[in-house]
Write an enzyme that holds these catalytic residues in place. Structure first.
Site, PDB file in Angstrom:
ATOM      1  N   ARG A 135      49.676  11.082 133.669  1.00  0.00           N
ATOM      2  CA  ARG A 135      49.900  11.984 132.535  1.00  0.00           C
ATOM      3  C   ARG A 135      51.404  12.205 132.376  1.00  0.00           C
ATOM      4  NH1 ARG A 135      50.898  17.900 131.745  1.00  0.00           N
ATOM      5  NH2 ARG A 135      52.690  16.852 132.623  1.00  0.00           N
TER       6      ARG A 135
ATOM      7  N   ASN B 281      56.556  18.341 125.517  1.00  0.00           N
ATOM      8  CA  ASN B 281      57.527  17.245 125.495  1.00  0.00           C
ATOM      9  C   ASN B 281      56.824  15.924 125.243  1.00  0.00           C
ATOM     10  OD1 ASN B 281      59.986  18.618 126.183  1.00  0.00           O
ATOM     11  ND2 ASN B 281      59.216  18.859 128.259  1.00  0.00           N
TER      12      ASN B 281
ATOM     13  N   ASP C  86      55.550  20.616 139.876  1.00  0.00           N
ATOM     14  CA  ASP C  86      56.515  21.037 138.870  1.00  0.00           C
ATOM     15  C   ASP C  86      55.841  21.380 137.546  1.00  0.00           C
ATOM     16  OD1 ASP C  86      59.150  21.542 137.997  1.00  0.00           O
ATOM     17  OD2 ASP C  86      59.229  19.592 137.013  1.00  0.00           O
ATOM     18  N   ASP C  87      54.778  20.652 137.190  1.00  0.00           N
ATOM     19  CA  ASP C  87      54.103  20.883 135.908  1.00  0.00           C
ATOM     20  C   ASP C  87      53.365  22.222 135.902  1.00  0.00           C
ATOM     21  OD1 ASP C  87      54.721  18.191 134.840  1.00  0.00           O
ATOM     22  OD2 ASP C  87      53.471  17.558 136.511  1.00  0.00           O
TER      23      ASP C  87
ATOM     24  N   LYS D 177      64.020  12.993 137.810  1.00  0.00           N
ATOM     25  CA  LYS D 177      63.976  14.316 138.431  1.00  0.00           C
ATOM     26  C   LYS D 177      64.936  14.402 139.611  1.00  0.00           C
ATOM     27  CE  LYS D 177      60.491  16.454 136.229  1.00  0.00           C
ATOM     28  NZ  LYS D 177      60.473  17.816 135.693  1.00  0.00           N
TER      29      LYS D 177
ATOM     30  N   GLU E  58      54.550  15.289 140.321  1.00  0.00           N
ATOM     31  CA  GLU E  58      54.943  15.211 138.913  1.00  0.00           C
ATOM     32  C   GLU E  58      53.910  14.420 138.110  1.00  0.00           C
ATOM     33  OE1 GLU E  58      57.265  16.357 136.961  1.00  0.00           O
ATOM     34  OE2 GLU E  58      58.486  17.377 138.465  1.00  0.00           O
ATOM     35  N   ASP E  59      53.490  14.996 136.995  1.00  0.00           N
ATOM     36  CA  ASP E  59      52.716  14.281 135.979  1.00  0.00           C
ATOM     37  C   ASP E  59      51.422  13.650 136.503  1.00  0.00           C
ATOM     38  OD1 ASP E  59      54.572  15.132 134.242  1.00  0.00           O
ATOM     39  OD2 ASP E  59      55.569  13.234 133.933  1.00  0.00           O
TER      40      ASP E  59
ATOM     41  N   TYR F 185      66.828  12.581 131.145  1.00  0.00           N
ATOM     42  CA  TYR F 185      65.631  13.407 131.319  1.00  0.00           C
ATOM     43  C   TYR F 185      64.958  13.493 129.958  1.00  0.00           C
ATOM     44  CZ  TYR F 185      63.023  17.405 133.345  1.00  0.00           C
ATOM     45  OH  TYR F 185      62.051  18.262 133.814  1.00  0.00           O
TER      46      TYR F 185
END
Length: 585
Positions: free
Chosen positions: A186, A441, A299-300, A204, A276-277, A133
């Site tokens: 992203r 991150n 999640d973001d 994930k 995600e992203d 991760y």
């Protein structure tokens, strides 16, 4: 047992708590709608059995099993226990000097021996989490084309428009409970990585299993490839995705609409879809569009918000007061920043019984153009407008800190080193214990390091980050920095949704997850300056989060699995996949 040249695996029926069923392979079925009866599954024998990651045990096959299932001679004579296999592999992993080598070794193991992969990850979670991760997964995505071995997950590109159902049916597992999907625009703080973003859904979902106990066969990683605007990738002969600029507008949303409707058609109402992203403009729009018709979770926006709120609630024991007594300043007003801010405001609103608009006034955001204030409202994106308060314009972060006098400083900017010495010293001059969260991150994007936060505040800061940092000695005391890692929340949150049969996500479920995580922080953790519990207990933590989320879902009438189990924590534990080898007969 041998039937027609195939190994038949007998799964022992062990009745679990409140109807949970634990089979000898750990492929637990308690979280599925099906009768609780003994059942069998057949797998291939011989060389083919050794190439099946779900059933391969490597050197752990006993001599009797080798004889019965045509494995004699295909393996060296030694028989290793699963624990000895784990010890051997950890020794090998520790000899690698480069984190990406460890990542590749773990991915190879996952493709070779699934149970051993998850046993390693569960037993050595603090050591291996940064490998599978953040931060290592970021580098893996950047180099995904070069390290590409065997495809993992499903790729749905513009070429498959009109045929997405056909693509979903190509996936061998039919009983899917969780999909993690990205469009790669992203990835972490690294930008547009296109098709190479697949490392994120894969990573994930390995955590959904290791940390939350959702069985691997119920997890499906998906990358939606609509092209990339990354010039380097478009010119890279080894790039594995569509070599075209990103589709936008109607073309993009039509593909996503087909994907969302087809997923529900194929897997049912209770399929959890985790975004995600995605880039800010798409992330907010997709969540707003589908949250009332699908079981969707970003999640973001939501996972990050839940884990950060948990850290803030826990930190109150160290800095005093209630949430409503504090002032919050964010650097970064994208998905993460606005998502966290909204959940903090919601919690303050509920605890103080005040309107949400009033609670928002305690929270200030700084974006690339400076402090978000009412005079900028006309030019702001819609998700930033609730945070445009009355104030004189302030261009720089340091000026905003001096003007707002926050007690809590939160970084979600993806701008490394943005929390300068002057910024941290100013926070420390105004607060006895400044709470500083540098959440971006990977590590290179972190707003400051743990060492900088502790040193510049003379050891008075309460610090947590998005990526892991080593303990720091300052003024003769050892400080252990916390990690505000989404991995605390989403595995247990997902398990809670699955085991209760929840059909829609309400914000109160996120608050329930935050409160459950904060409750797991012990006095021993606080003594080290930690506002998050150690990851060594993550399965226990996830069970408590799942139980709290499920309890809130039952209370709100969102749960469809009836009757409600009496002890939700024990039921959550009974639903968890355990990667222990079974015996072949």
């Amino acid at each position: 047992m041998e039937m027609n040249g195939k190994t038949v695996v007998d799964f022992e029926d062990k009745s679990g708590v409140d109807g949970g069923v634990v089979d000898v392979y750990g492929e637990d079925r308690a979280s599925e709608d099906q009768a609780i009866t003994p059942w069998t599954v057949s797998v291939a024998s011989g060389y083919t059995l050794m190439r099946d990651p779900r059933h391969n045990k490597g050197l752990a096959f006993t001599e009797k099993e080798r004889d019965a299932h045509y494995l004699t001679g295909l393996l060296p004579p030694a028989v290793f226990s699963q624990n000895l296999q784990e010890k051997r592999l950890m020794k090998i992993l520790r000899e690698y000097q480069v984190p990406l080598q460890r990542y590749m070794a773990m991915m190879d193991l996952q493709e070779r021996n699934e149970k051993l992969f998850y046993k390693l990850l569960i037993d050595n979670v603090e050591e291996l989490l940064p490998v599978v991760y953040t931060p290592t997964v970021g580098e893996a995505c950047q180099k995904y084309g070069s390290i590409f071995r065997r495809p993992q997950g499903l790729y749905i590109s513009l070429k498959e428009k009109g045929r997405i159902l056909e693509v979903l049916k190509n996936w061998p597992e039919k009983s899917i409970q969780v999909i993690v999907v990205t469009d790669g625009e992203r990835i972490l703080g690294l930008g547009d990585l296109g098709c190479q973003g697949m490392g994120i859904p894969v990573g994930k979902l390995s955590l959904y299993t290791a940390l939350g106990g959702v069985r691997p066969s119920a997890c499906l990683p998906i990358t939606i490839d609509v092209g990339t605007n990354n010039k380097t990738l478009l010119e890279d002969e080894f790039y594995t995705g569509l070599k075209q600029n990103r589709a936008t507008g109607q073309e993009y949303y039509d593909l996503l609409e087909e994907f969302m409707s087809t997923v529900k058609q194929n897997y049912g109402e209770k399929i959890l879809i985790q975004f995600e992203d995605f880039a800010n403009h798409n992330a907010f729009e997709l969540l707003a569009k589908y949250r009332s018709s699908h079981l969707v979770f970003n999640d973001d926006i939501q996972g990050t918000a839940s884990v950060v709120l948990s850290g803030l609630v826990a930190a109150l024991k160290l800095i005093g007061g209630s949430l409503a007594d504090h002032r919050f300043l964010f650097l970064g007003a994208g998905e993460a920043g606005t998502g966290i801010a909204e959940l903090i405001a919601l919690e303050i609103s509920k605890k103080t019984n005040t309107p949400l608009e009033e609670a928002r006034k305690k929270i200030w955001l700084v974006d690339s153009k400076g402090l978000i204030v009412s005079s900028r409202k006309e030019s702001l994106q819609h998700f930033k407008k609730p945070w445009a308060h009355e104030h004189e314009p302030v261009r720089e972060l340091l000026g905003a800190v001096k003007a707002i006098k926050p007690t809590v400083l939160i970084g979600t900017s993806s701008v490394g080193k943005a929390f300068t010495k002057e910024v941290v010293e100013t926070m420390a001059s105004m607060n006895e214990k400044p709470l500083i969260l540098a959440l971006s991150n990977p590590t290179s994007q972190s707003e400051c390091t743990a060492e900088e936060a502790y040193t510049w505040s003379e050891g008075r800061a309460i610090f947590a980050s998005g990526s892991p940092f080593d303990p720091v000695e300052c003024n003769g005391k050892l400080f252990v920095p916390g990690q505000a890692n989404n991995a605390y929340i989403f595995p247990g949150f997902g398990l809670g949704l699955i085991m209760s049969g929840t059909i829609r996500i309400h914000d109160d479920l996120l608050l329930a997850a935050s409160e459950a995580l904060a409750a797991q922080v012990t006095e021993e953790n606080y003594a080290k300056g930690l506002i998050y519990p150690p990851f060594t207990n993550i399965r226990k933590i996830s069970a408590h989060i799942a139980a709290n989320v499920a309890a809130k879902a039952y209370e709100l009438g969102l749960a469809s699995r009836l009757p409600r189990p009496k002890d939700l924590v024990k039921f959550a534990e009974s639903c968890m996949y355990t990667p222990v080898y079974g015996s072949y007969r």
